[in-house]
Design a protein around this motif. Structure first.
Motif, mmCIF file in Angstrom:
data_model
loop_
_atom_site.group_PDB
_atom_site.id
_atom_site.type_symbol
_atom_site.label_atom_id
_atom_site.label_comp_id
_atom_site.label_asym_id
_atom_site.label_seq_id
_atom_site.Cartn_x
_atom_site.Cartn_y
_atom_site.Cartn_z
ATOM 1 N N GLN A 391 0.840 -1.214 0.000
ATOM 2 C CA GLN A 391 0.000 0.000 0.000
ATOM 3 C C GLN A 391 0.866 1.251 0.000
ATOM 4 O O GLN A 391 0.581 2.215 -0.710
ATOM 5 C CB GLN A 391 -0.906 0.002 1.227
ATOM 6 C CG GLN A 391 -2.159 -0.819 1.026
ATOM 7 C CD GLN A 391 -3.051 -0.828 2.262
ATOM 8 O OE1 GLN A 391 -2.704 -0.212 3.274
ATOM 9 N NE2 GLN A 391 -4.172 -1.504 2.173
ATOM 10 N N ALA A 392 1.917 1.214 0.801
ATOM 11 C CA ALA A 392 2.799 2.380 0.890
ATOM 12 C C ALA A 392 3.481 2.624 -0.446
ATOM 13 O O ALA A 392 3.595 3.763 -0.901
ATOM 14 C CB ALA A 392 3.834 2.170 1.989
ATOM 15 N N ARG A 393 3.922 1.534 -1.074
ATOM 16 C CA ARG A 393 4.583 1.676 -2.386
ATOM 17 C C ARG A 393 3.619 2.236 -3.423
ATOM 18 O O ARG A 393 3.972 3.102 -4.219
ATOM 19 C CB ARG A 393 5.090 0.315 -2.865
ATOM 20 C CG ARG A 393 6.508 -0.012 -2.421
ATOM 21 C CD ARG A 393 7.130 -1.080 -3.306
ATOM 22 N NE ARG A 393 6.298 -2.277 -3.396
ATOM 23 C CZ ARG A 393 6.326 -3.278 -2.513
ATOM 24 N NH1 ARG A 393 7.145 -3.217 -1.485
ATOM 25 N NH2 ARG A 393 5.550 -4.320 -2.652
ATOM 26 N N GLU A 394 2.387 1.724 -3.379
ATOM 27 C CA GLU A 394 1.391 2.189 -4.346
ATOM 28 C C GLU A 394 1.106 3.679 -4.138
ATOM 29 O O GLU A 394 1.054 4.452 -5.092
ATOM 30 C CB GLU A 394 0.098 1.378 -4.189
ATOM 31 C CG GLU A 394 -0.966 1.774 -5.205
ATOM 32 C CD GLU A 394 -2.341 1.177 -4.879
ATOM 33 O OE1 GLU A 394 -2.407 0.188 -4.108
ATOM 34 O OE2 GLU A 394 -3.337 1.710 -5.388
ATOM 35 N N LEU A 395 0.961 4.045 -2.882
ATOM 36 C CA LEU A 395 0.681 5.453 -2.582
ATOM 37 C C LEU A 395 1.818 6.348 -3.090
ATOM 38 O O LEU A 395 1.580 7.390 -3.717
ATOM 39 C CB LEU A 395 0.503 5.619 -1.071
ATOM 40 C CG LEU A 395 0.000 6.976 -0.589
ATOM 41 C CD1 LEU A 395 -1.360 7.310 -1.209
ATOM 42 C CD2 LEU A 395 -0.101 6.993 0.934
ATOM 43 N N ALA A 396 3.031 5.920 -2.847
ATOM 44 C CA ALA A 396 4.185 6.706 -3.312
ATOM 45 C C ALA A 396 4.181 6.809 -4.833
ATOM 46 O O ALA A 396 4.427 7.886 -5.398
ATOM 47 C CB ALA A 396 5.486 6.080 -2.809
ATOM 48 N N MET A 397 3.862 5.718 -5.517
ATOM 49 C CA MET A 397 3.839 5.753 -6.986
ATOM 50 C C MET A 397 2.753 6.692 -7.495
ATOM 51 O O MET A 397 2.956 7.448 -8.456
ATOM 52 C CB MET A 397 3.639 4.340 -7.552
ATOM 53 C CG MET A 397 4.916 3.516 -7.493
ATOM 54 S SD MET A 397 4.828 1.970 -8.421
ATOM 55 C CE MET A 397 3.836 0.969 -7.324
ATOM 56 N N GLU A 415 7.391 16.312 0.395
ATOM 57 C CA GLU A 415 6.808 17.273 1.351
ATOM 58 C C GLU A 415 5.282 17.311 1.227
ATOM 59 O O GLU A 415 4.566 17.316 2.219
ATOM 60 C CB GLU A 415 7.389 18.664 1.094
ATOM 61 C CG GLU A 415 8.839 18.803 1.558
ATOM 62 C CD GLU A 415 9.454 20.155 1.212
ATOM 63 O OE1 GLU A 415 10.479 20.491 1.807
ATOM 64 O OE2 GLU A 415 8.913 20.867 0.334
ATOM 65 N N ARG A 416 4.802 17.357 -0.006
ATOM 66 C CA ARG A 416 3.362 17.506 -0.201
ATOM 67 C C ARG A 416 2.608 16.241 0.200
ATOM 68 O O ARG A 416 1.495 16.312 0.718
ATOM 69 C CB ARG A 416 3.088 17.848 -1.669
ATOM 70 C CG ARG A 416 1.645 18.179 -1.917
ATOM 71 C CD ARG A 416 1.497 19.120 -3.072
ATOM 72 N NE ARG A 416 0.129 19.114 -3.551
ATOM 73 C CZ ARG A 416 -0.247 19.588 -4.715
ATOM 74 N NH1 ARG A 416 0.643 20.134 -5.534
ATOM 75 N NH2 ARG A 416 -1.519 19.556 -5.069
ATOM 76 N N SER A 417 3.222 15.073 -0.027
ATOM 77 C CA SER A 417 2.543 13.811 0.294
ATOM 78 C C SER A 417 2.698 13.434 1.758
ATOM 79 O O SER A 417 1.954 12.605 2.261
ATOM 80 C CB SER A 417 3.119 12.691 -0.564
ATOM 81 O OG SER A 417 4.480 12.454 -0.214
ATOM 82 N N GLY A 418 3.695 14.003 2.423
ATOM 83 C CA GLY A 418 3.982 13.596 3.802
ATOM 84 C C GLY A 418 4.756 12.289 3.871
ATOM 85 O O GLY A 418 4.996 11.754 4.940
ATOM 86 N N LEU A 419 5.147 11.761 2.709
ATOM 87 C CA LEU A 419 5.905 10.502 2.686
ATOM 88 C C LEU A 419 7.398 10.796 2.767
ATOM 89 O O LEU A 419 7.845 11.899 2.475
ATOM 90 C CB LEU A 419 5.587 9.739 1.395
ATOM 91 C CG LEU A 419 4.120 9.321 1.229
ATOM 92 C CD1 LEU A 419 3.874 8.739 -0.157
ATOM 93 C CD2 LEU A 419 3.725 8.307 2.310
ATOM 94 N N ARG A 420 8.141 9.771 3.124
ATOM 95 C CA ARG A 420 9.600 9.930 3.215
ATOM 96 C C ARG A 420 10.202 10.066 1.821
ATOM 97 O O ARG A 420 9.760 9.423 0.874
ATOM 98 C CB ARG A 420 10.223 8.698 3.884
ATOM 99 C CG ARG A 420 9.862 8.530 5.333
ATOM 100 C CD ARG A 420 10.352 7.167 5.793
ATOM 101 N NE ARG A 420 11.802 7.094 5.721
ATOM 102 C CZ ARG A 420 12.604 7.198 6.780
ATOM 103 N NH1 ARG A 420 12.078 7.362 7.983
ATOM 104 N NH2 ARG A 420 13.895 7.126 6.651
#
Ligand SMILES: [Zn+2]
Length: 442
Positions: A391-397, A415-420
Motif C-alpha cells: 500500500q505504501a509503495r502504491e501510494l508513493a507511486m 513534502e506535499r505527500s507527507g511521505l519519506r
C-alpha cells in the motif's frame, strides 16, 4: 544514471563498523596540537588531514587584503610558563595549550601576584575548567587557568614567559575538490583554528575528512568542495580569492560541534527555504530522533560569511548541541571524552543521507499523464508482498505519477505527500524503469 544509482553509491560509504572509532582516533591524534588562525599548528593539522585525503594547501601572505579584512601576522608558540620563586611551573603550556591566550605576544617578565592577575582568565561557573581565550586582533598576552588554580596562587614573585612569535608569514587553509558529473558544487566547510578542543571543532574536521574519503570512491552527480579553514578570516579569505567559483555552489553545509552526544541541530541558510534547508529538515523530521531546526541569524560560524548579503549562498550549519548551549563549550572540558565515536559516525551518516537526497532530488515527467497508468499489468503491484508495504509503495507511486509534471522535484512531492523522500525516490526509480517517467531537463 538511474534515479536509484546514487542512493546506494553514497550511503554504502559508512557501512564499516569501526569507522566511528577511526574518526575518534583522528580527533585524538589532532587534539594535542596548538592550532590558531595561522601558524605551524594549523599547518600540521592540514598536513595530517592531507595524509588521508588529497588536500591542496594554500598559503596566503600576511597583509593580503581580503574585503574589509587583512590577513594577520603569523603566530607561532614554542613554550610558555609562569614559575614561582622556587622555579616551579605553576602554569604550564606543556600541560595544556589552552593555558595561553591564543595569539599572545612574546613576554618575558617578573611580576607580583597582583600584576600577574591582570593577565589571568578563569571560568567563573566551573572552578576546575580552563577557559579558551583568543586575542587575534589586539596585541596582548595572558594565561587561562582554573579558578581553583588561581585561588591557590600565593603572594610571590612570578617569572612569566611566553615564547611566541608574531611575524609576517602566511594564513594556511586546505581545499579539496571532488569533481562530479556536473560542475555544480556542494560546499562543505569546517573551521580548524581551535587548539585542544574536541567538539569545537576537531569533530567537524574528522567528519569532513571522512566524508571526503567516502565520496571520493563513489560516483556522484555534484562536485564536492571541502574547505578546512581558520574560522572567519579563513572563509573571508577563501571567498575573496574564489568569487568565480561562487556561482557554482548550489548547496553548502558548515560542520561544527558535531561529535557530542546531543541530537542534531540545523541552522538554516539566510534564504530560509533553500533546497539544503528543506532537505535537512525533511530528513530530521522523519528520523524519529530529537532535533531542532533554527532560522538563520548572523551569529555563529562561517555560514555568516557565506550568507553575507553579497553572496547569500544556500549554506546552512549542522551541529549537534549548538555552541553556547553546552557548558563545556570553549573550555578544557571539551575534551576527548566529550565526543564519542558513535556520535561522529552518526553525523557522517546523516551528512551522507543529506547528500544522497540532494543527489537524487530530480524532476520527472509522467509519460502517461492522461489518467492513471495501469500499474498491475506492469508488475508494479507486489500483490504477494506485505500488505502495508504494498500500500505504501502504491501510494508513493500515485503521488509521483500525479505530481511529475516536470515542475515538482521529488522533495516537493515528499513534502506535499507527507511521505519519506526515500519512498518517493524508490517509487520514481521503479516508474522510470518501467517507462512511465523520464527525467525532466532543467
Ligand atoms: Zn569556537
Amino acid at each position: 544514471m538511474t534515479a536509484g544509482t546514487t542512493i546506494t553509491a553514497v550511503r554504502i560509504a559508512s557501512d564499516s563498523p569501526e569507522i566511528g572509532q577511526r574518526m575518534h582516533s583522528l580527533v585524538s591524534e589532532l587534539y594535542p596540537i596548538c592550532r590558531s588562525i595561522t601558524g605551524n599548528g594549523l599547518r600540521e593539522t592540514l598536513r595530517r588531514v592531507g595524509q588521508r585525503i588529497p588536500l591542496q594547501i594554500h598559503e596566503v601572505a600576511t597583509g593580503t587584503l581580503v574585503y574589509d579584512w587583512t590577513v594577520p601576522r603569523e603566530w607561532n608558540i614554542q613554550d610558555a610558563w609562569v614559575k614561582n620563586s622556587r622555579g616551579e611551573r605553576v602554569i604550564d603550556f606543556q600541560k595544556s595549550n589552552l593555558h595561553v591566550v591564543n595569539y599572545s605576544v612574546p613576554v618575558r617578565k617578573t611580576l607580583s601576584l597582583r600584576e600577574l592577575k591582570q593577565h589571568l582568565y578563569t571560568h567563573s561557573g566551573q572552578p576546575d575548567w580552563t577557559p579558551y581565550r583568543t586575542s587575534y586582533y589586539r596585541e596582548t598576552w595572558g594565561f587561562c587557568i582554573s579558578q581553583r588554580q588561581l585561588d591557590a596562587l600565593p603572594e610571590d614573585e612570578y617569572e612569566v614567559v611566553i615564547d611566541s612569535s608574531l611575524e609576517d608569514g602566511h594564513l594556511s587553509y586546505g581545499e579539496l575538490l571532488l569533481p562530479g558529473e556536473s560542475p555544480e558544487e556542494i560546499l562543505i566547510s569546517t573551521h580548524c583554528c581551535h587548539p585542544s578542543l574536541c567538539n569545537d571543532n576537531l569533530s567537524g574536521i574528522a567528519v569532513a575528512c571522512f566524508l571526503a574519503q567516502a565520496l571520493a570512491s563513489k560516483p556522484h552527480r555534484y562536485s564536492y568542495r571541502f574547505l578546512f579553514i581558520p574560522g572567519t578570516i579563513g572563509s573571508i579569505t577563501w571567498l575573496s580569492r574564489n568569487e568565480h567559483v561562487v556561482p557554482r555552489i548550489k548547496h553548502g553545509l558548515v560542520l561544527a560541534c558535531v561529535g557530542d552526544r546531543g541530537g542534531f541541530s540545523y541552522k538554516k541558510s539566510r534564504r530560509g527555504n533553500a533546497e539544503i534547508d528543506r532537505a535537512v529538515q525533511h530528513l530530521l523530521m522523519h528520523s524519529g530522533e530529537t532535533h531542532s531546526v533554527r532560522d538563520f541569524s548572523p551569529y555563529g560560524f562561517d555560514e555568516r560569511q557565506y550568507c553575507s548579503p553579497g553572496f547569500n549562498l544556500p549554506v546552512g550549519c549542522l551541529n549537534r548541541t549548538s555552541h553556547g548551549e553546552f557548558s563545556e563549550y570553549h573550555t578544557s572540558a571539551d575534551d576527548l571524552d566529550f565526543v564519542s565515536a558513535e556520535a561522529l559516525e552518526g553525523t557522517l551518516q546523516n551528512c551522507l543521507e543529506i547528500f544522497d537526497l540532494l543527489e537524487n532530488n530530480r524532476r520527472y515527467c509522467n509519460l502517461n499523464p492522461k489518467c492513471e497508468p495501469q500499474l498491475g499489468k506492469r508488475g508494479l503491484y507486489r500483490e504477494f508482498g506485505g500488505q502495508v508495504d504494498a500500500q505504501a509503495r502504491e501510494l508513493a507511486m500515485l503521488w509521483v505519477l500525479n505530481l511529475s509534471d516536470g515542475q515538482n522535484s521529488l522533495l516537493d512531492i515528499a513534502e506535499r505527500s507527507g511521505l519519506r523522500f526515500d519512498a518517493i525516490q524508490k517509487a520514481a526509480a521503479s516508474l522510470k524503469d518501467h517507462g512511465l517517467l523520464r527525467l525532466a531537463e532543467n
